[in-house]
Design an enzyme around this catalytic site. Sequence first.
Site, short mmCIF file in Angstrom:
data_model
loop_
_atom_site.label_atom_id
_atom_site.label_comp_id
_atom_site.label_asym_id
_atom_site.label_seq_id
_atom_site.Cartn_x
_atom_site.Cartn_y
_atom_site.Cartn_z
N ASP A 86 36.08 38.58 24.70
CA ASP A 86 35.26 37.90 25.69
C ASP A 86 34.97 38.79 26.89
OD1 ASP A 86 35.19 35.71 24.03
OD2 ASP A 86 36.70 34.58 25.14
N ARG A 90 37.81 30.68 27.69
CA ARG A 90 37.53 30.99 26.28
C ARG A 90 36.04 30.80 26.04
NH1 ARG A 90 42.18 31.03 22.90
NH2 ARG A 90 44.07 30.33 23.98
N HIS A 108 31.18 31.22 22.82
CA HIS A 108 31.18 31.56 21.40
C HIS A 108 30.17 30.71 20.63
CE1 HIS A 108 35.69 32.55 22.14
NE2 HIS A 108 34.93 33.58 22.45
N TYR A 132 39.33 20.20 19.00
CA TYR A 132 37.92 19.97 18.69
C TYR A 132 37.70 19.96 17.19
CZ TYR A 132 37.72 25.15 18.81
OH TYR A 132 37.94 26.49 18.63
N ASN A 134 40.48 22.01 15.20
CA ASN A 134 41.14 23.12 15.86
C ASN A 134 41.90 22.62 17.08
OD1 ASN A 134 39.90 24.90 14.06
ND2 ASN A 134 38.13 25.15 15.38
N HIS A 166 29.50 27.74 23.10
CA HIS A 166 30.49 26.88 23.73
C HIS A 166 31.57 27.73 24.40
CE1 HIS A 166 34.41 24.65 23.43
NE2 HIS A 166 33.69 23.84 24.19
#
Length: 188
Positions: free
Chosen positions: A167, A59, A62, A131, A49, A118
Amino acid sequence: MKFHRDTGLEGVVRVEPRVFRDSRGFFLETWHREKFRQGGIDVDFVQDNHSRSVGGTLRGLHAQLANPQGKLVRAVEGAIWDVAVDIRRGSPTFGRWYGAELSAGNFHQVYIPPGYAHGFCVLSDMAQVEYKCTAFYDPASEIAIRWDDPELAIHWPLREPLLSAKDGAAPGLAELMERLPVYGEGGA
């Protein structure tokens, strides 16, 4: 490569690759299966990604429940504060977190195994993050955890981040307790 396990969380490893620099620029290996296996990270990656975010973006946090992902995270442009949180019920480090600055300048990476949430925030004007994942993205099993959950007390280096709607509305860890993975079960 150096594999730093002093993160305080089982399986979370900061990776410091060897960087070869000369007048043309630099070269490094970001993934080498055998070296990572010898360093204690013996995984198969199935998906890569790439995200780009403006400064102040946060971000996360998750995780995926049904198909938990291990992630090898790095910043290829700019700088981020990267965070892993142990969400495995019954783990001796449940609810604890580890954070590290990852940047295009320091080349460090963090491996976050399945069973952890994360998230990251952007420290520079802009950042691009790449990642690798050990499982495919499964939106049906994804959860979001409140970034500023007082129970976690994460030391984020910003106070008013730019958040997605998901979020911004995420519940605290305690509200998700019954859904969280159990330590030692299901790849977590």
